[in-house]
Design a protein around this motif. Structure first.
Motif, short mmCIF file in Angstrom:
data_model
loop_
_atom_site.label_atom_id
_atom_site.label_comp_id
_atom_site.label_asym_id
_atom_site.label_seq_id
_atom_site.Cartn_x
_atom_site.Cartn_y
_atom_site.Cartn_z
N GLN A 277 0.84 -1.19 0.00
CA GLN A 277 0.00 0.00 0.00
C GLN A 277 0.87 1.24 0.00
N GLY A 278 0.22 2.38 -0.18
CA GLY A 278 0.96 3.63 -0.17
C GLY A 278 1.72 3.85 -1.46
N SER A 279 2.64 4.80 -1.42
CA SER A 279 3.41 5.14 -2.61
C SER A 279 4.61 4.22 -2.77
N ILE A 280 5.09 4.13 -3.99
CA ILE A 280 6.36 3.43 -4.24
C ILE A 280 7.47 4.26 -3.60
N PRO A 281 8.28 3.70 -2.70
CA PRO A 281 9.30 4.50 -2.01
C PRO A 281 10.30 5.11 -3.00
N LYS A 282 10.71 6.32 -2.69
CA LYS A 282 11.73 6.96 -3.51
C LYS A 282 13.04 6.20 -3.46
N THR A 283 13.26 5.47 -2.35
CA THR A 283 14.51 4.70 -2.21
C THR A 283 14.61 3.57 -3.22
N PHE A 284 13.50 3.29 -3.92
CA PHE A 284 13.57 2.29 -4.97
C PHE A 284 14.62 2.66 -6.01
N GLY A 285 14.79 3.95 -6.19
CA GLY A 285 15.77 4.41 -7.16
C GLY A 285 17.20 4.11 -6.78
N ASP A 286 17.45 3.70 -5.50
CA ASP A 286 18.80 3.36 -5.07
C ASP A 286 19.21 1.96 -5.49
N MET A 287 18.24 1.14 -5.87
CA MET A 287 18.53 -0.25 -6.23
C MET A 287 18.90 -0.31 -7.71
N VAL A 288 20.04 0.25 -7.99
CA VAL A 288 20.44 0.51 -9.38
C VAL A 288 20.76 -0.75 -10.16
N ALA A 289 20.90 -1.88 -9.48
CA ALA A 289 21.20 -3.13 -10.19
C ALA A 289 19.95 -3.78 -10.76
N LEU A 290 18.75 -3.26 -10.39
CA LEU A 290 17.51 -3.90 -10.82
C LEU A 290 17.39 -3.92 -12.33
N VAL A 291 16.98 -5.08 -12.82
CA VAL A 291 16.74 -5.27 -14.25
C VAL A 291 15.27 -5.57 -14.51
N ASP A 292 14.65 -6.44 -13.68
CA ASP A 292 13.24 -6.79 -13.82
C ASP A 292 12.52 -6.48 -12.52
N VAL A 293 11.44 -5.69 -12.59
CA VAL A 293 10.66 -5.30 -11.41
C VAL A 293 9.19 -5.62 -11.67
N TYR A 294 8.60 -6.43 -10.78
CA TYR A 294 7.18 -6.80 -10.89
C TYR A 294 6.47 -6.41 -9.60
N LEU A 295 5.59 -5.40 -9.68
CA LEU A 295 4.83 -4.93 -8.51
C LEU A 295 3.32 -4.95 -8.77
N SER A 296 2.88 -5.70 -9.73
CA SER A 296 1.47 -5.69 -10.13
C SER A 296 0.58 -6.37 -9.10
N PHE A 297 -0.73 -6.08 -9.19
CA PHE A 297 -1.76 -6.65 -8.33
C PHE A 297 -1.46 -6.38 -6.86
N ASN A 298 -1.32 -5.09 -6.55
CA ASN A 298 -1.20 -4.62 -5.18
C ASN A 298 -2.14 -3.43 -5.00
N ASN A 299 -1.93 -2.65 -3.96
CA ASN A 299 -2.76 -1.47 -3.71
C ASN A 299 -1.90 -0.21 -3.66
N LEU A 300 -0.87 -0.19 -4.47
CA LEU A 300 0.02 0.97 -4.52
C LEU A 300 -0.72 2.17 -5.10
N GLU A 301 -0.41 3.35 -4.60
CA GLU A 301 -1.07 4.56 -5.07
C GLU A 301 -0.05 5.67 -5.17
N GLY A 302 -0.55 6.88 -5.39
CA GLY A 302 0.37 7.99 -5.58
C GLY A 302 0.93 8.00 -7.00
N VAL A 303 1.89 8.88 -7.24
CA VAL A 303 2.46 9.02 -8.57
C VAL A 303 3.69 8.12 -8.71
N MET A 304 4.09 7.89 -9.94
CA MET A 304 5.32 7.16 -10.20
C MET A 304 6.50 8.05 -9.78
N PRO A 305 7.33 7.61 -8.82
CA PRO A 305 8.42 8.48 -8.35
C PRO A 305 9.46 8.74 -9.43
#
Length: 932
Positions: A277-305
């Motif tokens: 729930q809530g917004s996608i944390p801004k700290t997500f941007g620190d995980m610079v090694a990420l290649v594939d990210v799957y966050l579907s079927f949740n209750n995330l809201e707010g804007v894309m950081p």
């Protein structure tokens, strides 16, 4: 080395080292001079004795081959001759499989040099074989995809050499007070898969898996939840975790801080189907090694950081099925992006042209948002790798020049509800090999061009519905252009001509609301894959073929509103119980109901109205169709009594037997209709998820919502998504006798009751006011007598009432609700009096206005008016206040409790107010006459 694939190459390198380690240990190159140990050979034969091998997977074991190192699935060390690998993974192939079942014998303890054991994808239905914890040299253990039950033993901690452990997809039960302490001994473990192991009661899982020093790949879809903060350790992880799958759990957003422990190593992150729930944390941007990210079927809201733009190596981003709002972020930073899924959110604005820089993009899905604006050729100028696009269910307009040739060749084209018309999209001419095409509800009013019929021959899903497309379909087009188990929807167009020959493996076929003519015998060309068939609202004629028994998976059949005739064939249901919905309304069917319908125990809706069916209503409807929610047999020729067995249908919410020749009395057991006694809404929709075929690579989520034509408030109304709100009994226009059973008043959830045009006698039940949800009541044209029950005045939701043409008598109960109906609602009752009828009741004489032609009458009126002058003054003030109050707050009075209080107030002042108004009227008439 830097770049988008550096981390993936590192991961592959580590996995390669793992395979190399196991490979060297196995030393699978067979040396013919080394034979297996006799003791190990006997252990294998004893192990075979406990197995069931119906398909001969182990046929080489012991049959003319003494050397067990040459047996199927067995590998030995060419240096020592010891068995080091046992690979008995089940073999599955189209049309069959080779699997093992039975017992996993402890005779495998004789293989103490075993380092690789794979018994996955079989049918072992046993408790976990705890002895495996004694095979201490094991490096690879895979027991996945079986039906092993029980508890995972702590003895697995003895396997300190394990590099890969896969226990996924078994039947391990809920592990109360279970812990994962045994994991801390597996310091070499690199791959751990425990998906579908129920770990919902395990509180310490994050710390236990986070401290595995060698772990690279972790997959835990295990009904996990996050522990409370004071239990969760803040210690940094020593794991170089690269692949993390925590999908299909109960995790909330407190998982995010724990993920930061792997900031520098995590390459693939899967958190689909959780409770984030809530917004996608801004700290997500620190995980610079990420290649594939799957966050579907949740209750995330707010804007894309904006910090997501730091993920320069991103190749897959899936944020679909959340509540994310705002505009799509700048995509120019994602130069390596291959797949972008943003569907089913609340994104708005336009799709920026920055998408054009994503030259590696293969999948673009922004469907089901609030995007608007034009999509032009410039959006696609560099997308030569694009093969799947989904813009459906937005407010987008595709503006392409007629001569435009796209740089891509799409496999999936989904543009439903986009604006493409009025002409048929010319650019589709270049798309020669698509498997899915949806251009429904796109404003096309054109004839299908001839080149369209010669496009792809690999179609699995086609939706051209809700346009104004004209033309005829080539008779063999379905046979030559579709593969697998196709889903076809051409409904709501102006297509004409005969029905084409159906594809034999069709899964869904909707040709409704067109102008097709002729017979439907081509349905016999389909086989048992067909689940959904809708040919309603066409010009089809002739009798039904007798081949329905072949359609063993048919769940929804709709042939309503055609010119079909003859008897309903016995094969309509056959021996199956899969059919859930049967619409045959408004045709020319004759005969009795086929007894084969008894076998359709899953039927939830039967609509056979507006035909010429005859005979008695069968008793077996109530005993053999326990799931029936809708039974509509109106406008036929049925005779006989209403069988009391219908009262067994506790889920029934719509019963329509109107306009027949049914006799007898109304059963007293109607109060057994449990759903009708409940005031909350029920759910009537029938949902289908289609799996077209094992030969296709996609799943179509297709929801079918039943619709029904209901006679309500003397109108034909079609209900679809709101059908769950409709609870109606209609027995009108029959020959029913006797009294209205008082038991019917317990159906407090009923919104419509129509018993009109019968021969009913007796009284209206005194407690009819208990039917608090009733909006429509029609008891007209019967022989009902006595008074109108006072409780009828308390039904605050009643908006349609017809009691005309009975033998009712006495005063119409006072209360604005009943006085608000027109006089026609009470007409034809000779002894009925009171408003809104012109006939006054005894005792109402003071309210009568005398003839003004008599001077004595005028004097009497004047005297009476003078005595009420002050009363009129104050009641006028009260009336003005009420009118003003209604003008300001009328909408609030729609609440039933407030409206009820309002009606009671009006009832208290009603009589005095009426008298005052009558006197005032007479006084004014006299004044006008004098002045004249």
């Amino acid at each position: 080395m830097r770049g988008p694939c550096a981390e993936l190459l590192l991961l592959l390198g580590l996995l390669l080292c793992t395979a190399t380690t196991i490979g060297f240990a196995l030393n699978s190159t067979h040396n013919s001079e080394v034979r297996c140990m006799e003791k190990e050979r006997q252990s294998l034969l004893k192990f075979k004795q406990g197995l069931m091998d119906d398909n001969g997977l182990l046929s080489s074991w012991g049959n003319h081959e003494e050397d067990c190192c040459k047996w199927e699935g067995v590998k030995c060390s060419n240096r020592t001759g010891h068995v080091v690998k046992l690979d008995l993974r089940g073999k599955h192939f189209f049309g069959g499989s080779k699997v093992l079942s039975g017992d996993i014998s402890s005779s495998l303890l004789g293989l103490q040099h075993l380092i690789y054991l794979d018994l996955s994808s079989n049918e072992f239905s046993i408790f976990f074989p705890e002895f495996i914890g004694s095979l201490t040299k094991l490096q690879y253990l895979n027991l996945s995809y079986n039906t092993i039950s029980g508890t995972i033993p702590q003895q697995l901690g003895n396997l300190t050499s394990l590099i890969s452990l896969d226990l996924s997809w078994n039947y391990f039960g809920l592990m109360e007070n279970y812990n994962l302490d045994w994991l801390r001994h597996l310091s070499s473990l690199r791959n751990l898969n425990m998906c579908q192991v129920n770990l919902s009661k395990v509180a310490n899982w994050p710390d236990k898996v986070g401290m595995l020093p060698s772990l690279l790949d972790l997959r835990l879809s295990c009904e996990l939840s996050m522990p409370t903060p004071h239990v969760l350790s803040n210690a940094n992880s020593s794991s170089p975790l690269s692949f993390l799958d925590l999908s299909f759990n109960l995790l909330n957003s407190s998982i995010f801080p724990w993920l930061l422990k792997f900031t520098n190593s995590l390459v693939v992150l899967d958190l689909r189907f959780n409770e984030l729930q809530g917004s996608i944390p801004k700290t997500f941007g620190d995980m610079v090694a990420l290649v594939d990210v799957y966050l579907s079927f949740n209750n995330l809201e707010g804007v894309m950081p904006q910090t997501l733009e730091n993920l320069h190596n991103l190749q897959v981003l899936d944020l679909s099925n959340n509540n994310i709002s705002g505009e799509v972020i700048n995509l120019t930073k994602f130069s390596f992006l291959r797949e972008l899924y943003l569907s089913k959110n609340r994104l708005n604005g336009s799709l920026t042209k920055s998408v054009a820089v994503l030259s590696m993009l293969q999948v673009l899905d922004v469907s089901s948002n609030s995007l608007e604006g034009n999509i032009t050729e410039s959006h696609f100028s560099n997308l030569s790798n694009l093969h799947q696009v989904d813009f459906s269910f937005n407010s987008l307009s595709l503006k392409f020049s007629p001569a435009w040739v796209p740089p891509f060749h799409l496999d999936v084209i989904r543009l439903g509800s986009c604006k493409l018309g009025p002409n048929f999209p010319q650019w589709l001419h270049s798309q020669k090999n698509f498997s899915q095409l949806d251009i429904s509800d796109s404003g096309i009013s054109d004839t299908i061009p001839n080149w369209f019929w010669d496009l792809s021959s690999n179609i699995q899903f086609l939706n051209l519905s809700h346009n104004q497309i004209t033309g005829t379909i080539p008779l063999q087009w379905f046979l030559t252009r579709f593969i697998g188990s196709p889903l076809i929807d051409l409904s709501y167009n102006f297509l004409s001509g005969p029905l084409p020959q159906f594809h034999s493996d069709s899964s869904m076929l909707n040709l409704s609301n067109n102008l097709f003519q002729g017979s439907i015998t081509s349905i016999c060309e389909t086989n048992g894959n067909l689940s959904y068939l809708d040919l309603s609202n066409n010009l089809l004629s002739g009798e039904l073929p007798n081949c329905w028994g072949n359609l063993i998976l048919l769940a929804m059949l709709n042939l309503a509103n055609n010119n079909l005739s003859g008897r309903i064939p016995d094969s309509i249901c056959g021996s199956r119980d899969w059919l859930q919905t049967l619409h045959l309304r408004n045709n020319n069917f004759i005969g009795e109901l086929p007894k084969s319908l008894m076998n359709c125990s899953s039927l939830g809706l039967i609509d056979l109205g507006e035909n010429r069916l005859f005979g008695r209503i069968p008793m077996w409807i109530g005993t053999s169709l326990p799931n029936l929610m809708v039974l509509r047999l109106s406008s036929n020729l049925f005779v006989g009594h209403i069988p009391f067995q219908l009262c067994h249908l506790t889920s029934l919410q719509i019963l329509d037997l109107s306009d027949n020749s049914i006799t007898g009395t109304i059963p007293k057991c109607l109060n057994n209709f449990t759903v009708m006694t409940q005031t909350q809404s029920s759910h009537v929709s029938i949902d289908h998820t289609y799996f077209p075929s094992s030969r296709t690579s996609f799943i179509i989520d297709f929801d079918y919502i039943d619709s029904l034509l209901v006679t309500f408030k003397e109108k034909y109304l079609e209900y679809s998504k709101t059908l769950g709100l409709v609870k109606v009994i209609d027995l009108s226009s029959n020959k029913l006798k006797g009294e209205i059973p008082r038991e019917i008043t317990s159906l407090s959830g009923l919104i419509g009751l129509n018993l009109s045009r019968n021969l009913l006698t007796g009284i209206i039940p005194q407690n009819i006011g208990d039917m608090e949800r009733l909006e429509s009541l029609d008891l007209s044209r019967n022989h009902l007598s006595s008074i109108i029950p006072p409780s009828l005045a308390t039904m605050s939701l009643l908006s349609y009432l017809n009691l005309a043409n009975n033998n009712l008598s006495g005063r119409i109960p006072s209360g604005t609700q009943l006085q608000s109906f027109s006089a026609s609602a009470y007409s034809g009752n000779r002894d009925l009096c009171g408003l809104p009828l012109p006939k006054r009741c005894p005792g109402d004489e003071t309210a009568q206005v005398p003839q003004t032609g008599s001077k004595q009458g005028e004097d009497d009126i004047q005297e009476h008016a003078n005595s009420h002058e002050h009363l009129w003054f104050y009641t006028s003030i009260a009336l003005g206040f009420i009118v003003g109050f209604w003008g300001v707050c009328g909408s609030l009075l729609l609440k039933s409790s407030w409206r009820h209080a309002y009606f009671q107030f009006l009832e208290r002042i009603g009589d005095k107010l009426y008298v005052a108004i009558a006197i005032r009227k007479a006084k004014l008439l006299r004044k006008f006459k004098t002045q004249g």
